[in-house]
Design a protein around this motif. Sequence first.
Motif, PDB file in Angstrom:
ATOM      1  N   UNK A  44      35.485  39.815  41.897  1.00 31.05           N
ATOM      2  CA  UNK A  44      36.953  39.756  42.235  1.00 31.05           C
ATOM      3  C   UNK A  44      37.516  41.380  41.599  1.00 31.05           C
ATOM      4  N   UNK A  45      38.345  41.744  42.308  1.00 26.25           N
ATOM      5  CA  UNK A  45      39.147  42.957  42.032  1.00 26.25           C
ATOM      6  C   UNK A  45      40.285  42.598  41.297  1.00 26.25           C
ATOM      7  N   UNK A  46      40.814  43.304  40.067  1.00 28.56           N
ATOM      8  CA  UNK A  46      41.805  43.071  39.229  1.00 28.56           C
ATOM      9  C   UNK A  46      41.883  41.432  38.803  1.00 28.56           C
ATOM     10  N   UNK A  47      40.835  41.118  38.202  1.00 28.82           N
ATOM     11  CA  UNK A  47      40.758  39.839  37.770  1.00 28.82           C
ATOM     12  C   UNK A  47      40.605  39.427  36.463  1.00 28.82           C
ATOM     13  N   UNK A  48      40.436  38.066  36.071  1.00 30.63           N
ATOM     14  CA  UNK A  48      40.297  37.832  34.640  1.00 30.63           C
ATOM     15  C   UNK A  48      39.917  36.500  34.503  1.00 30.63           C
ATOM     16  N   UNK A  49      40.007  35.861  33.404  1.00 29.51           N
ATOM     17  CA  UNK A  49      39.490  34.462  32.947  1.00 29.51           C
ATOM     18  C   UNK A  49      40.607  33.936  32.095  1.00 29.51           C
ATOM     19  N   UNK A  50      40.798  32.468  32.004  1.00 31.32           N
ATOM     20  CA  UNK A  50      41.622  32.025  31.037  1.00 31.32           C
ATOM     21  C   UNK A  50      40.501  30.816  30.711  1.00 31.32           C
ATOM     22  N   UNK A  51      40.558  31.019  29.143  1.00 31.77           N
ATOM     23  CA  UNK A  51      39.720  30.418  28.345  1.00 31.77           C
ATOM     24  C   UNK A  51      40.243  29.362  27.511  1.00 31.77           C
ATOM     25  N   UNK A  52      39.654  28.341  27.120  1.00 30.88           N
ATOM     26  CA  UNK A  52      40.206  27.377  26.308  1.00 30.88           C
ATOM     27  C   UNK A  52      38.953  26.892  25.088  1.00 30.88           C
ATOM     28  N   UNK A  53      39.139  27.269  23.934  1.00 34.31           N
ATOM     29  CA  UNK A  53      38.167  27.120  22.868  1.00 34.31           C
ATOM     30  C   UNK A  53      36.826  27.729  23.440  1.00 34.31           C
ATOM     31  N   UNK A  54      35.501  27.249  23.513  1.00 33.24           N
ATOM     32  CA  UNK A  54      34.870  27.874  24.161  1.00 33.24           C
ATOM     33  C   UNK A  54      34.334  27.725  25.412  1.00 33.24           C
ATOM     34  N   UNK A  55      35.141  27.425  26.454  1.00 31.86           N
ATOM     35  CA  UNK A  55      34.808  27.323  27.645  1.00 31.86           C
ATOM     36  C   UNK A  55      36.015  27.844  28.714  1.00 31.86           C
ATOM     37  N   UNK A  56      35.374  28.143  29.992  1.00 36.17           N
ATOM     38  CA  UNK A  56      36.248  28.944  30.754  1.00 36.17           C
ATOM     39  C   UNK A  56      37.027  27.633  31.812  1.00 36.17           C
ATOM     40  N   UNK A  57      38.453  27.751  31.772  1.00 37.39           N
ATOM     41  CA  UNK A  57      39.368  27.039  32.429  1.00 37.39           C
ATOM     42  C   UNK A  57      39.540  27.649  33.950  1.00 37.39           C
ATOM     43  N   UNK A  58      39.546  28.876  34.022  1.00 35.24           N
ATOM     44  CA  UNK A  58      40.349  29.331  35.341  1.00 35.24           C
ATOM     45  C   UNK A  58      39.649  30.895  35.217  1.00 35.24           C
ATOM     46  N   UNK A  59      39.210  31.160  36.679  1.00 36.71           N
ATOM     47  CA  UNK A  59      38.621  32.679  37.027  1.00 36.71           C
ATOM     48  C   UNK A  59      39.431  32.886  38.212  1.00 36.71           C
TER      49      UNK A  59
END
Length: 485
Positions: free
Chosen positions: A56-71
Amino acid sequence: MTMNEAAQQRAPQQTKPQAGPQEKSQEKPQTRQPGKTMLVKHADVLVTMDGARRELRDAGLYIEDNRIVAVGPTAELPGSADEVLDLRGHLVIPGLVNTHHHMYQSLTRAIPAAQNAELFGWLTNLYKVWANLTPEMIEVSTLTAMAELLLSGCTTSSDHLYIYPNGSRLDDSIAAAQRIGMRFHAARGSMSVGQKEGGLPPDSVVEREADILTDTQRLIETYHDDGRYAMLRVVVAPCSPFSVSRDLMRESALLARQYGVSLHTHLAENLNDVAYSREKFGMTPAEYAHDLGWVGRDVWHAHCVQLDDAGIALFARTGTGVAHCPCSNMRLASGIAPVRRMRLAGVPVGLGVDGSASNDGAQMVAEVRQALLLQRVGFGPDAMTARDALEIATLGGARVLNRDDIGALAPGMAADFVAFDLRAPHFAGALHDPVAALVFCAPSQVSYSVIDGKVVVKDGQLATLELGPVIERHNRLAHELYQAA
Ligand SMILES: [Zn+2]
């Protein structure tokens, strides 16, 4: 890039308390304190290693505690979080997985007597040095080795410790992993057949088999966490068929399966190894592994340079994993593992830097590059692509360690990722394909590493530990060890 300092300062209070070993065996940390969030945004390229292998370009992650919630693209992610990492100008990939190492060997790099030998001669020269290892040396060398791995993109590592002189214990390695913040598969190695009984190691460094099994059971009961996102797992790992008995191999497999932990050893490393197996057991290494119950998804073998076609078919059929260690295989002139054929057959293959005495530079991205180069030397220019090599070092490693919660950036996966600065000289001229450039140009250092949702490397520096004094201590201990031999 910016970081929300205020949020970072709040973070320690919200970090779940580290359970002591005794507490841990009784109560697995299943309940997470919800709340702490991290937003990673504006990465130039984000490699997901998800089912569609999206980049993915210009992308990121949303993390809660120790796990990924959204990419996803930055525009589709939540706008804020407790901690924000703006990774403009960076390439983000899943944390690399190292499936084979002997971290204590970072005390004995480039030892003159072992610089130019093949496996058995190399081992014979080093056993007498390693016989003087102490618990302090194990802990400090593990810290140093982990620092080198972390700074070069690795977030999960196994370590195969098989020599326990002078009161050393696997607990010494585990303490180091917990201090530095690395996800760790601690392999309780062992040697029980000394020279007196026709084995390779000196009798002074072998243990009694009953003691090995008792201690391994203690370690599993004390430390092993079988939960999702586990930071620490214990592995049952006799050193190799030429340093333990058939009985210990069998008993180890029974013990591991009783507790649901993985099994690991060295197998078919070079032609002498195969000759030893034929002469001593009347079988190829793969036949021997099969005979002992050492195949299955819960088993991985280091090297397998000389795994034959029947062995490849057996491993594919049973899901038995391989830790491919290209630098070590070249250093010891062991040969070229048939990784392409293994993968085509369906064998899980991960990457390993192997011990620092047979790969004196244990850097993870460098190992990824070497995997690609060596397959091409052996099997032609289309034997491995950059993306194949990266897949082996992420998803491949996860599969070999029998995990489905690391190796990819997707919702529900562990929050383990690393970021490389695309403005560094290594990437210059290659920005049309930063993902391939990572493997072909092999930058030596990450700028960020996040493990289990916590920042472990920040701006290219370890955030969990002051490294200078550790290296000073390491060098003092290495000198003592070398002088003592
Ligand atoms: Zn090894």
